[in-house]
Design a protein around this motif. Structure first.
Motif, short mmCIF file in Angstrom:
data_model
loop_
_atom_site.label_atom_id
_atom_site.label_comp_id
_atom_site.label_asym_id
_atom_site.label_seq_id
_atom_site.Cartn_x
_atom_site.Cartn_y
_atom_site.Cartn_z
N THR A 126 52.18 17.17 -33.80
CA THR A 126 52.03 17.37 -32.35
C THR A 126 53.17 18.18 -31.77
O THR A 126 52.99 19.07 -30.93
N SER A 127 54.39 17.90 -32.23
CA SER A 127 55.55 18.61 -31.68
C SER A 127 55.56 20.07 -32.07
O SER A 127 56.21 20.89 -31.43
N CYS A 128 54.86 20.42 -33.11
CA CYS A 128 54.85 21.82 -33.55
C CYS A 128 53.78 22.65 -32.86
O CYS A 128 53.77 23.88 -32.99
N GLN A 129 52.85 22.01 -32.16
CA GLN A 129 51.78 22.76 -31.50
C GLN A 129 52.31 23.51 -30.28
O GLN A 129 53.15 23.00 -29.53
N VAL A 130 51.80 24.73 -30.06
CA VAL A 130 52.18 25.54 -28.91
C VAL A 130 51.24 25.22 -27.75
O VAL A 130 50.02 25.34 -27.88
N ILE A 131 51.82 24.78 -26.63
CA ILE A 131 51.02 24.46 -25.45
C ILE A 131 50.73 25.76 -24.69
O ILE A 131 51.65 26.48 -24.31
N PRO A 132 49.44 26.08 -24.53
CA PRO A 132 49.11 27.34 -23.85
C PRO A 132 49.57 27.32 -22.39
O PRO A 132 49.50 26.30 -21.72
N THR A 133 50.05 28.45 -21.93
CA THR A 133 50.49 28.58 -20.52
C THR A 133 49.43 29.33 -19.72
O THR A 133 48.72 30.18 -20.25
N ALA A 134 49.35 28.99 -18.44
CA ALA A 134 48.39 29.66 -17.56
C ALA A 134 48.79 31.11 -17.36
O ALA A 134 49.98 31.44 -17.28
N PRO A 135 47.81 32.01 -17.32
CA PRO A 135 48.14 33.41 -17.09
C PRO A 135 48.77 33.59 -15.72
O PRO A 135 48.45 32.87 -14.78
N PRO A 136 49.70 34.53 -15.59
CA PRO A 136 50.35 34.74 -14.29
C PRO A 136 49.35 35.19 -13.23
O PRO A 136 48.41 35.94 -13.52
N ILE A 137 49.54 34.73 -12.00
CA ILE A 137 48.68 35.14 -10.90
C ILE A 137 49.08 36.54 -10.46
O ILE A 137 50.24 36.80 -10.16
N PRO A 138 48.13 37.48 -10.49
CA PRO A 138 48.48 38.86 -10.12
C PRO A 138 48.94 38.95 -8.67
O PRO A 138 48.44 38.27 -7.79
N THR A 139 49.92 39.80 -8.44
CA THR A 139 50.42 40.03 -7.09
C THR A 139 49.42 40.89 -6.32
O THR A 139 49.04 41.97 -6.79
N PRO A 140 48.94 40.43 -5.15
CA PRO A 140 47.93 41.21 -4.43
C PRO A 140 48.53 42.49 -3.82
O PRO A 140 49.72 42.56 -3.52
N VAL A 141 47.68 43.46 -3.67
CA VAL A 141 48.04 44.66 -2.92
C VAL A 141 47.90 44.33 -1.44
O VAL A 141 46.86 43.84 -1.00
#
Length: 246
Positions: free
Chosen positions: A16-31
């Motif tokens: 369990t400690s070796c598994q990579v926890i996926p991160t949420a994709p960054p929220i794009p900065t709006p124009v």
């Protein structure tokens, strides 16, 4: 607990400690579009944001400013009424609207002519009895004039077609927006003012018709003046706004 079970638990913890926890994709900065709106187009304020809801990645930041300030300090998109002289930026026509004069519903006068309107706003005529000597039940007080600052586009329209060579009476009140004029005229039987016709949405005021001034002479475009050529998203947004103009 047996040694065998302890070994299994330790192995599971290690995996369990070796598994990579996926991160949420960054929220794009709006124009962010900087939009300036003259008070004449204040009725579009709700639609300005609503029409942007279908544009992913776009945020609107808008300010209501006098038309002259909009022209001298342009934003990404500038919304105003009329046709500015020597306009060099690209402009998109959202629709057309005409200048109308409004009086209180208690005022029995239904129509007048251009010469009389000119005399009213220049201060040559002070009472409604002078406007219609044969009329009864006229407001007894002096005519209450409502107008706008020379920095406003609606005032430019008024000057172009009504008081081309004359000054407005110094006794006239200055309104900050068409809604202010409507509220003032609705509250005073002796008042008169002018607004774009789109602002006439209820019976709190009445249109005073000009029998000798064709609608074509008092009709002007609502313009979106752009600082750059319009993108597909800009075109969609402007098309959406144009649907809000009758």
């Amino acid at each position: 607990m047996s040694a065998k079970i302890l070994v299994i638990l330790a192995a599971l913890l290690a995996l369990t400690s070796c598994q990579v926890i996926p991160t949420a994709p960054p929220i794009p900065t709006p124009v962010v579009w900087q939009v300036a709106v003259s008070p004449s187009l204040g009725f579009l304020n709700p639609a300005i944001n609503e029409c942007s809801q279908g544009l992913p990645g776009v945020a609107i930041e808008f300010n209501q400013l006098p038309a002259q300030l909009i022209l001298t300090q342009p934003q990404d998109i500038n919304l105003l009424w009329g046709s500015p002289i020597d306009l060099k930026q690209a402009a998109y026509e959202l629709g057309l609207d005409r200048l109308v004069f409004v009086v209180n519903p208690e005022n029995p006068i239904q129509e007048t002519n251009l010469a009389t309107i000119q005399k009213i706003f220049s201060g040559e005529v002070f009472s409604w009895a002078e406007v219609c000597p044969q009329c009864s039940d006229l407001p007894p007080d002096e005519i209450e004039l409502w107008t706008f600052s020379i920095e406003e586009d609606i005032q430019t329209v008024f000057s172009q077609v009504i008081l081309t060579d004359s000054l407005i009476s110094p006794s006239a009140y200055l309104a900050a927006s068409p809604s202010d004029v409507l509220a003032a005229v609705a509250a005073s039987p002796s008042a008169i003012g002018y607004v774009p016709s789109t602002w006439l949405t209820d019976q709190s005021v009445r249109n005073l018709k000009l029998k000798d001034l064709p609608a074509t002479q008092i009709t002007f475009p609502y313009l979106a003046i752009l600082s750059a050529p319009p993108s597909d998203q800009t075109q969609r947004w402007l098309t959406c706004l144009s649907k809000e103009i009758p």
